[in-house]
Design a protein around this motif. Sequence first.
Motif, PDB file in Angstrom:
ATOM      1  N   MET A  41      34.429  26.678  43.296  1.00 13.04           N
ATOM      2  CA  MET A  41      35.696  27.145  43.855  1.00 13.04           C
ATOM      3  C   MET A  41      36.386  28.115  42.901  1.00 13.04           C
ATOM      4  N   ALA A  42      36.328  27.819  41.598  1.00 12.09           N
ATOM      5  CA  ALA A  42      36.947  28.699  40.609  1.00 12.09           C
ATOM      6  C   ALA A  42      36.245  30.057  40.587  1.00 12.09           C
ATOM      7  N   ALA A  43      34.921  30.050  40.684  1.00 14.54           N
ATOM      8  CA  ALA A  43      34.172  31.309  40.693  1.00 14.54           C
ATOM      9  C   ALA A  43      34.504  32.118  41.942  1.00 14.54           C
ATOM     10  N   ALA A  44      34.612  31.459  43.075  1.00 15.71           N
ATOM     11  CA  ALA A  44      34.948  32.158  44.319  1.00 15.71           C
ATOM     12  C   ALA A  44      36.358  32.743  44.246  1.00 15.71           C
ATOM     13  N   THR A  45      37.280  32.009  43.661  1.00 11.31           N
ATOM     14  CA  THR A  45      38.651  32.487  43.514  1.00 11.31           C
ATOM     15  C   THR A  45      38.699  33.707  42.594  1.00 11.31           C
ATOM     16  N   ALA A  46      37.979  33.637  41.490  1.00 11.28           N
ATOM     17  CA  ALA A  46      37.944  34.764  40.549  1.00 11.28           C
ATOM     18  C   ALA A  46      37.349  36.004  41.220  1.00 11.28           C
ATOM     19  N   ALA A  47      36.291  35.819  41.993  1.00 13.93           N
ATOM     20  CA  ALA A  47      35.665  36.948  42.686  1.00 13.93           C
ATOM     21  C   ALA A  47      36.616  37.541  43.716  1.00 13.93           C
ATOM     22  N   ALA A  48      37.332  36.696  44.441  1.00 17.16           N
ATOM     23  CA  ALA A  48      38.289  37.175  45.451  1.00 17.16           C
ATOM     24  C   ALA A  48      39.432  37.938  44.784  1.00 17.16           C
TER      25      ALA A  48
END
Length: 53
Positions: A41-48
């Motif tokens: 979830m943290a990686a997806a948030t950073a990418a977004a």
Amino acid sequence: MDINPDEVVTVRLGCGRWSMPYTREITLQHLGELLLQLDDMAAATAAAQEDAA
């Protein structure tokens, strides 16, 4: 060091706005799975956030 994935641990989450912490007992295996989900979830948030910038 041997780690027993079925060992039960207590997880305690707290926030300054909460009247009391959220506490649950879970197995180490479940804790590991939850931590992997949080990492994803943290990686997806950073990418977004990068895409929005």
